[in-house]
Motif scaffolding. Sequence first.
Motif, PDB file in Angstrom:
ATOM      1  N   VAL A   1       0.683  -1.156   0.037  1.00 45.82           N
ATOM      2  CA  VAL A   1       0.041   0.179   0.027  1.00 45.82           C
ATOM      3  C   VAL A   1       1.112   1.181  -0.107  1.00 45.82           C
ATOM      4  O   VAL A   1       0.588   1.906  -0.642  1.00 45.82           O
ATOM      5  CB  VAL A   1      -0.992  -0.041   1.190  1.00 45.82           C
ATOM      6  N   GLU A   2       1.795   1.264   0.702  1.00 44.75           N
ATOM      7  CA  GLU A   2       2.771   2.360   0.799  1.00 44.75           C
ATOM      8  C   GLU A   2       3.335   2.854  -0.402  1.00 44.75           C
ATOM      9  O   GLU A   2       3.625   3.913  -0.829  1.00 44.75           O
ATOM     10  CB  GLU A   2       3.949   2.210   1.898  1.00 44.75           C
ATOM     11  N   VAL A   3       3.717   1.806  -1.077  1.00 42.55           N
ATOM     12  CA  VAL A   3       4.293   2.118  -2.615  1.00 42.55           C
ATOM     13  C   VAL A   3       3.244   2.535  -3.742  1.00 42.55           C
ATOM     14  O   VAL A   3       3.779   3.371  -4.171  1.00 42.55           O
ATOM     15  CB  VAL A   3       5.141   0.835  -3.094  1.00 42.55           C
ATOM     16  N   VAL A   4       1.986   2.229  -3.366  1.00 46.59           N
ATOM     17  CA  VAL A   4       1.244   2.767  -4.286  1.00 46.59           C
ATOM     18  C   VAL A   4       0.856   4.093  -4.068  1.00 46.59           C
ATOM     19  O   VAL A   4       0.492   4.951  -4.902  1.00 46.59           O
ATOM     20  CB  VAL A   4      -0.103   1.789  -4.109  1.00 46.59           C
ATOM     21  N   PHE A   5       0.920   4.460  -2.841  1.00 45.21           N
ATOM     22  CA  PHE A   5       0.782   5.926  -2.358  1.00 45.21           C
ATOM     23  C   PHE A   5       1.711   6.798  -3.367  1.00 45.21           C
ATOM     24  O   PHE A   5       1.388   7.886  -3.749  1.00 45.21           O
ATOM     25  CB  PHE A   5       0.906   6.141  -0.959  1.00 45.21           C
ATOM     26  N   GLY A   6       2.908   6.469  -3.424  1.00 45.90           N
ATOM     27  CA  GLY A   6       3.892   7.101  -3.917  1.00 45.90           C
ATOM     28  C   GLY A   6       3.627   6.968  -5.375  1.00 45.90           C
ATOM     29  O   GLY A   6       3.916   8.239  -6.216  1.00 45.90           O
ATOM     30  N   ALA A   7       2.975   6.039  -6.022  1.00 42.18           N
ATOM     31  CA  ALA A   7       2.873   5.910  -7.602  1.00 42.18           C
ATOM     32  C   ALA A   7       1.735   6.797  -7.772  1.00 42.18           C
ATOM     33  O   ALA A   7       1.648   7.690  -8.661  1.00 42.18           O
ATOM     34  CB  ALA A   7       2.370   4.463  -7.882  1.00 42.18           C
ATOM     35  N   LEU A   8       0.684   6.841  -6.889  1.00 42.47           N
ATOM     36  CA  LEU A   8      -0.578   7.570  -7.355  1.00 42.47           C
ATOM     37  C   LEU A   8      -0.155   8.909  -7.192  1.00 42.47           C
ATOM     38  O   LEU A   8      -1.064  10.105  -7.926  1.00 42.47           O
ATOM     39  CB  LEU A   8      -1.555   7.174  -6.229  1.00 42.47           C
ATOM     40  N   LEU A   9       0.778   9.501  -6.196  1.00 40.50           N
ATOM     41  CA  LEU A   9       1.035  10.888  -6.243  1.00 40.50           C
ATOM     42  C   LEU A   9       1.833  11.545  -7.487  1.00 40.50           C
ATOM     43  O   LEU A   9       1.652  12.673  -7.636  1.00 40.50           O
ATOM     44  CB  LEU A   9       2.348  11.040  -4.957  1.00 40.50           C
ATOM     45  N   ARG A  10       2.360  10.550  -8.229  1.00 42.75           N
ATOM     46  CA  ARG A  10       2.769  10.929  -9.652  1.00 42.75           C
ATOM     47  C   ARG A  10       1.877  10.826 -10.693  1.00 42.75           C
ATOM     48  O   ARG A  10       1.978  11.549 -11.734  1.00 42.75           O
ATOM     49  CB  ARG A  10       4.029  10.268  -9.717  1.00 42.75           C
TER      50      ARG A  10
END
Length: 492
Positions: free
Chosen positions: A141-150
């Motif tokens: 989940v934490e990695v997805v937050f970073g991807a969605l931010l971009r």
Amino acid sequence: VKNSRYLEEFSLQHCGGQKAHFELLGQCIDASKSQLQLRVLDLTGNVAMGDAGAAGLAKGLAVMPHGLASLSIGGCGIGGKGAVALAGALKRNGAFLGSLGKLNVSENPAIGAEGMTALTEFLAMPNAIVDLNIANTCVNVEVVFGALLRGCGLSLVHLDMSNNKFTLKKPKDYSPSPSILQFVQSAQQLKTLNISGTKIPTSALKQVLTGLVGNPMLSDMRFSLRSNELGAMGAQLVGSLGAQVKCVMDLDVADNEFADEDVEFLVKGLRLNSLLRRIDIGKNFKTKSKQRNAAINAVINLISHEYCTLEHLSLADSGLKDDITDVIDRIGTNETITSLDVSGNQMGDKGLTALAKTLQINRTLTHILWDDNRPSHQGFNAVGIALTRNHTVKHMPLPVNDILHAMKANPEKTQRYLKRIEEGLQRNQSPLGLGGGGDLRLFQQGQILNSAQQEAIDRLVALVKRARSANAAAGLRPLDQEDEVTDGEVSQ
């Protein structure tokens, strides 16, 4: 699909398709790509699709000139290789970056690290997704937050990442990524955030809540933290920051191992949030302690204070037994709650008697869930009698588990009382208040009234007649014939 020029939506949900069918579908899309107008493709629940079917479908998606507006492949048995093929098709076909608004790949737990890396790379590209469901896909989940931010952080409206691992790091080594706070603070359209069942660390939860507090663009959100084992630290965090989170309308913190004192602290904090409309705190109250009364009183204060705005309250599966009766009693005078879930509390006849009293007083409740409370036929009798006097509750599904329990002891009376309950609900659901043979009268104008309406009109007519008699006794001009008041005129 191959020959249609006008097909825009194609749904094959739960149809038992095999991998060969989806390989063929990909070939048909490829063959008709120049004329195909398909915008919505829903293949949810075809568990036999697998990697081979997903790879075959990906070949067709890769060449669609207009992309898709919605792609749903949840619960299709897709593993890592299939996910890599699909993500590769979405990345290679630039049309998807501007067209795809909804992506559902949920309930594919075999996707694994390789597949989710490929999907995360696609999500990190600038895209137009507004509805993303990646629940139960073994995503970090934490990695997805970073991807969605971009990728689509500014436009995302609905985000479901439930039943995944929030992080792969051990608790002692964990420090939340800055991208969590940055994503939540920068989101402009977010309405749903579901991170239930992710075992989110309290340090990461603090980042999420801080982001919600500091984002003035968000409003009317649904926020689910269910089943995260938050415990005492989580309760204190949500309770202390909950009053400041003005953008959340619907909060689900059920099943988080909150003890009585945790519930008390949490609810006291949420009581200060005047924008909260729906709250679920069920499946907590781990073990009964000396703080049980304080926790119950906190819930009572939540629903009875002057500025209460709650419309839905759930205490489901809490096993509160007799302790829940005080809450139910207080709901009788509440004027905002329309939906109540008290199922799974084993409150017996005493609880149903309290519910019956509430039904006779309350005039705002419309939805009630009340199964798994182990009443006898006497409890059903109390509810049935109450529904003869209640005309607002419309949705109250019969408690199947409790019916089976009561039928074993006294089937004849249980059936009789259940029929009375059904008749009351049918009457309430009818636009004209009909159903179940209730006491209805037909006015001379043809208007149909139920007994409660008729009683009110009878009282008004009696008041008018007493006023007329008092006027006559005082020597005032009596009513002329044309001034006579009839029942029908009062009803109008």
